[in-house]
Scaffold this active site. Structure first.
Site, PDB file in Angstrom:
ATOM      1  N   LYS A   1      60.935 -65.551  21.238  1.00  0.00           N
ATOM      2  CA  LYS A   1      60.805 -66.988  21.579  1.00  0.00           C
ATOM      3  C   LYS A   1      59.404 -67.472  21.222  1.00  0.00           C
ATOM      4  O   LYS A   1      59.243 -68.497  20.565  1.00  0.00           O
ATOM      5  CB  LYS A   1      61.041 -67.169  23.073  1.00  0.00           C
ATOM      6  CG  LYS A   1      60.584 -68.509  23.636  1.00  0.00           C
ATOM      7  CD  LYS A   1      60.880 -68.678  25.110  1.00  0.00           C
ATOM      8  CE  LYS A   1      59.849 -68.114  26.027  1.00  0.00           C
ATOM      9  NZ  LYS A   1      58.645 -68.908  26.219  1.00  0.00           N
ATOM     10  N   ASN A   2      58.394 -66.706  21.616  1.00  0.00           N
ATOM     11  CA  ASN A   2      57.016 -67.175  21.458  1.00  0.00           C
ATOM     12  C   ASN A   2      56.487 -67.064  20.034  1.00  0.00           C
ATOM     13  O   ASN A   2      55.411 -67.548  19.736  1.00  0.00           O
ATOM     14  CB  ASN A   2      56.080 -66.467  22.449  1.00  0.00           C
ATOM     15  CG  ASN A   2      56.417 -66.859  23.880  1.00  0.00           C
ATOM     16  OD1 ASN A   2      57.162 -67.818  24.120  1.00  0.00           O
ATOM     17  ND2 ASN A   2      55.885 -66.110  24.825  1.00  0.00           N
TER      18      ASN A   2
ATOM     19  N   ARG B   1      48.187 -75.622  33.557  1.00  0.00           N
ATOM     20  CA  ARG B   1      48.134 -74.955  32.256  1.00  0.00           C
ATOM     21  C   ARG B   1      47.290 -75.869  31.343  1.00  0.00           C
ATOM     22  O   ARG B   1      47.819 -76.722  30.657  1.00  0.00           O
ATOM     23  CB  ARG B   1      49.536 -74.745  31.694  1.00  0.00           C
ATOM     24  CG  ARG B   1      50.475 -73.910  32.584  1.00  0.00           C
ATOM     25  CD  ARG B   1      50.237 -72.427  32.441  1.00  0.00           C
ATOM     26  NE  ARG B   1      50.574 -71.943  31.112  1.00  0.00           N
ATOM     27  CZ  ARG B   1      51.791 -71.607  30.715  1.00  0.00           C
ATOM     28  NH1 ARG B   1      52.798 -71.772  31.536  1.00  0.00           N
ATOM     29  NH2 ARG B   1      52.003 -71.159  29.495  1.00  0.00           N
TER      30      ARG B   1
ATOM     31  N   CYS C   1      52.988 -76.052  35.157  1.00  0.00           N
ATOM     32  CA  CYS C   1      54.265 -75.346  35.047  1.00  0.00           C
ATOM     33  C   CYS C   1      54.573 -74.811  36.442  1.00  0.00           C
ATOM     34  O   CYS C   1      53.878 -75.124  37.398  1.00  0.00           O
ATOM     35  CB  CYS C   1      54.171 -74.210  34.030  1.00  0.00           C
ATOM     36  SG  CYS C   1      53.230 -72.830  34.645  1.00  0.00           S
TER      37      CYS C   1
ATOM     38  N   ASP D   1      52.915 -61.656  30.559  1.00  0.00           N
ATOM     39  CA  ASP D   1      54.356 -61.946  30.582  1.00  0.00           C
ATOM     40  C   ASP D   1      55.172 -60.759  31.054  1.00  0.00           C
ATOM     41  O   ASP D   1      56.380 -60.881  31.219  1.00  0.00           O
ATOM     42  CB  ASP D   1      54.843 -62.374  29.195  1.00  0.00           C
ATOM     43  CG  ASP D   1      54.332 -63.753  28.843  1.00  0.00           C
ATOM     44  OD1 ASP D   1      54.505 -64.175  27.694  1.00  0.00           O
ATOM     45  OD2 ASP D   1      53.732 -64.393  29.718  1.00  0.00           O
TER      46      ASP D   1
ATOM     47  N   ARG E   1      65.795 -69.853  29.501  1.00  0.00           N
ATOM     48  CA  ARG E   1      64.765 -70.352  28.576  1.00  0.00           C
ATOM     49  C   ARG E   1      64.355 -69.261  27.597  1.00  0.00           C
ATOM     50  O   ARG E   1      63.986 -69.539  26.466  1.00  0.00           O
ATOM     51  CB  ARG E   1      63.496 -70.765  29.344  1.00  0.00           C
ATOM     52  CG  ARG E   1      63.687 -71.876  30.314  1.00  0.00           C
ATOM     53  CD  ARG E   1      62.355 -72.350  30.822  1.00  0.00           C
ATOM     54  NE  ARG E   1      61.505 -72.780  29.700  1.00  0.00           N
ATOM     55  CZ  ARG E   1      60.416 -73.509  29.865  1.00  0.00           C
ATOM     56  NH1 ARG E   1      60.039 -73.868  31.062  1.00  0.00           N
ATOM     57  NH2 ARG E   1      59.694 -73.885  28.835  1.00  0.00           N
TER      58      ARG E   1
HETATM   59  C1  EPZ Z   1      51.524 -68.443  25.674  1.00  0.00           C
HETATM   60  O1  EPZ Z   1      51.244 -69.558  26.507  1.00  0.00           O
HETATM   61  C2  EPZ Z   1      52.948 -68.034  26.001  1.00  0.00           C
HETATM   62  N1  EPZ Z   1      53.860 -69.148  25.696  1.00  0.00           N
HETATM   63  C3  EPZ Z   1      53.059 -67.638  27.467  1.00  0.00           C
HETATM   64  O2  EPZ Z   1      54.369 -67.126  27.665  1.00  0.00           O
HETATM   65  C4  EPZ Z   1      52.072 -66.522  27.762  1.00  0.00           C
HETATM   66  O3  EPZ Z   1      52.102 -66.248  29.141  1.00  0.00           O
HETATM   67  C5  EPZ Z   1      50.660 -66.941  27.342  1.00  0.00           C
HETATM   68  O4  EPZ Z   1      50.653 -67.345  25.966  1.00  0.00           O
HETATM   69  C6  EPZ Z   1      49.652 -65.806  27.499  1.00  0.00           C
HETATM   70  O5  EPZ Z   1      50.038 -64.721  26.733  1.00  0.00           O
HETATM   71  C7  EPZ Z   1      54.221 -69.352  24.414  1.00  0.00           C
HETATM   72  O6  EPZ Z   1      53.809 -68.650  23.511  1.00  0.00           O
HETATM   73  C8  EPZ Z   1      55.183 -70.485  24.171  1.00  0.00           C
HETATM   74  P1  EPZ Z   1      47.304 -69.266  26.575  1.00  0.00           P
HETATM   75  P2  EPZ Z   1      49.883 -70.403  26.261  1.00  0.00           P
HETATM   76  O7  EPZ Z   1      46.796 -70.517  25.950  1.00  0.00           O
HETATM   77  O8  EPZ Z   1      49.600 -70.481  24.826  1.00  0.00           O
HETATM   78  C9  EPZ Z   1      43.862 -70.675  29.426  1.00  0.00           C
HETATM   79  C10 EPZ Z   1      56.482 -66.965  28.581  1.00  0.00           C
HETATM   80  O9  EPZ Z   1      56.747 -66.415  29.662  1.00  0.00           O
HETATM   81  N2  EPZ Z   1      43.788 -71.866  28.554  1.00  0.00           N
HETATM   82  O10 EPZ Z   1      47.170 -67.976  25.816  1.00  0.00           O
HETATM   83  O11 EPZ Z   1      50.002 -71.660  27.032  1.00  0.00           O
HETATM   84  C11 EPZ Z   1      45.143 -70.613  30.245  1.00  0.00           C
HETATM   85  O12 EPZ Z   1      45.007 -71.352  31.448  1.00  0.00           O
HETATM   86  C12 EPZ Z   1      55.281 -67.868  28.482  1.00  0.00           C
HETATM   87  O13 EPZ Z   1      57.101 -66.788  27.523  1.00  0.00           O
HETATM   88  C13 EPZ Z   1      42.755 -72.773  28.762  1.00  0.00           C
HETATM   89  O14 EPZ Z   1      41.914 -72.612  29.654  1.00  0.00           O
HETATM   90  O15 EPZ Z   1      48.829 -69.459  26.977  1.00  0.00           O
HETATM   91  C14 EPZ Z   1      45.278 -69.136  30.509  1.00  0.00           C
HETATM   92  O16 EPZ Z   1      44.469 -68.761  31.602  1.00  0.00           O
HETATM   93  C15 EPZ Z   1      54.710 -68.199  29.837  1.00  0.00           C
HETATM   94  N3  EPZ Z   1      42.672 -73.867  27.949  1.00  0.00           N
HETATM   95  C16 EPZ Z   1      44.706 -68.492  29.242  1.00  0.00           C
HETATM   96  O17 EPZ Z   1      43.945 -69.522  28.596  1.00  0.00           O
HETATM   97  C17 EPZ Z   1      43.570 -74.093  26.933  1.00  0.00           C
HETATM   98  O18 EPZ Z   1      43.430 -75.110  26.211  1.00  0.00           O
HETATM   99  C18 EPZ Z   1      45.757 -68.018  28.269  1.00  0.00           C
HETATM  100  O19 EPZ Z   1      46.622 -69.095  28.022  1.00  0.00           O
HETATM  101  C19 EPZ Z   1      44.608 -73.157  26.749  1.00  0.00           C
HETATM  102  C20 EPZ Z   1      44.694 -72.049  27.566  1.00  0.00           C
END
Ligand code: EPZ
Length: 416
Positions: A22-23, A121, A116, A304, A396
């Protein structure tokens, strides 16, 4: 509202085909906006999220069709740059359309995704990176608005490793004027796979798989023709199912290196793991041993898989300490597991799990995608019946989960 009814206590045996990730699929679907033409994406999992993303693309004017797991996207006729709140609020990944719209049309009006199920997020890194590349973005009534944008190469470092922001800025840079250097990028397989797809379409990206990317903007890209990589989180979830039920599962069409941290943790907890070229066989122990886990960006233990690992530790012999350093509040599964007899003490972003001999089936409620998976795992191992409500969360991110589990000997059915 659909529910899943599971009768636990049966070891799972057999081979399970793992679906496309998915991701990995979602950013590639967004990348089809970068080049007009007909794009072909194979091995796209049939999920709520991929269907939602298709709707977002259709609202923008693209034509999307599915034939099994083949997704064809004609982005020639894209005639809108607006991704509405109604869709974005149901799936945060919709924000992936922002950079491609700015890159191709110089304009975008994309709803801020909001939070979420488990908390805020932020998308500040997405916005800061795009602004560093010359995009003047306004926040107007909950929408990110860009007009007359001409993206230019820039040097940008991420304060926090972010999968989404890395994918977003990679898509912005491939058509930008000049060279972009991105530092402290995410190296999740989903991100590297996106880079590989863009390079196959004519993008010039160096450093894929490392923490620094150098991207030379080009004037146009060819349409995408690709096969989505296997879902490492689905694979690791089934590996945890073998570990919890004392069964033996052959995970087919997987890349072991994509979920090696989870495999090593399950080995430490007593499972036997055999790694082959495109398959991994997991044999669970009579009872898992307690282990400690700290989630990290790839190649560390994936956040995850945190909820699923708590389920494994809930029946382990001993006390486990599980810390999520990526999301400090991603523990909505804990009170539901407690209803099944799990003994878990939550201290901020650390769960102390005292293993019990057996969980007992109960009525529980899914709260988010991976929490739902954790409850399914617990139900498979529990004594008696478990009824999981709100499993639209599960739909999802897991393709045909009850069919796959049923074929492995689980007693599981969808009721409504
Ligand atoms: C991706 O989300 C995945 N979703 C998530 O999977 C996964 O948990 C996450 O990466 C971490 O591996 C998809 O790929 C669609 P991040 P994403 O930006 O990109 C902080 C699932 O279960 N952050 O890597 O939103 C954030 O708060 C889903 O399939 C900022 O501070 O995650 C977090 O602490 C849930 N500012 C950390 O970075 C930003 O602008 C990692 O988040 C962006 C993120």
């Amino acid at each position: 509202m659909d529910k899943l009814l599971i009768t636990g206590g049966r070891p799972l045996h057999g081979a399970v085909p793992i679906s496309g990730a998915k991701n990995a699929a979602l950013p590639v679907m967004a990348a089809t906006l970068l080049a007009p033409g007909v794009h072909r994406l194979r091995n796209v999992p049939r999920l709520r999220d991929t269907r939602t993303f298709a709707k977002v693309l259709e609202l923008l004017g693209a034509k999307v069709s599915f034939d099994g797991n083949l997704c064809s996207i004609d982005s020639t006729g894209v005639n809108s740059v607006e991704a509405p709140y109604e869709l974005v609020k149901t799936m945060r990944a919709s924000i992936y359309v922002l950079a491609p719209l700015l890159a191709r049309f110089g304009a975008a009006r994309v709803s801020l995704p909001g939070g979420c199920a488990w908390g805020p997020r932020p998308v500040n890194l997405h916005l800061a990176g795009l602004q560093a590349m010359g995009a003047a973005l306004d926040i107007d009534h909950g929408y990110i608005v860009g007009r007359n944008v001409k993206l230019k190469g820039a040097r940008f470092g991420f304060d926090v490793v972010s999968v989404g922001a890395t994918a977003q800025l990679m898509m912005a840079a491939v058509l930008a004027e000049g060279t972009t250097v991105l530092e402290n990028v995410a190296v999740e397989p989903d991100v590297t796979a996106l880079g590989d797809v863009l390079v196959a379409c004519g993008a010039r990206i160096e450093g894929l798989g490392t923490r620094q990317l150098t991207i030379q903007g080009v004037t146009a890209l060819r349409p995408i023709d690709t096969t989505i990589i296997p879902d490492r989180i689905e694979a690791a979830t089934f590996a945890a199912a073998a570990a919890m039920t004392g069964g033996c599962l052959k995970l087919e069409r997987v890349v072991a290196a994509h979920f090696e941290a989870a495999l090593r943790k399950l080995e430490e907890a007593g499972s036997t793991i055999e790694r082959a070229i495109d398959a991994v066989t997991v044999t669970g122990p009579a009872r898992p041993k307690a282990v400690n886990v700290v989630t990290q960006p790839f190649p560390g233990f994936a956040t995850d898989m945190q909820a699923q690992m708590i389920a494994v530790c809930a029946i382990a012999d001993g006390t486990s300490v599980i810390e999520d350093t990526v999301y400090l509040d991603r523990f909505t599964h804990v009170p539901e597991l407690a209803r099944m007899g799990a003994s878990i003490e939550l201290k901020g972003n650390v769960a102390v799990v005292k293993g019990v001999e057996r969980l007992s089936g109960a009525q529980v409620m899914a709260t988010d995608l991976r929490a739902s998976a954790s409850l399914v795992l617990a139900g498979l191992a529990a004594q008696g019946e478990t009824l999981i409500d709100r499993i639209y969360h599960l739909d999802r991110g897991y393709e045909a989960l009850e069919q796959k589990l049923g074929a492995l000997g689980a007693r599981i059915q969808r009721v409504n």
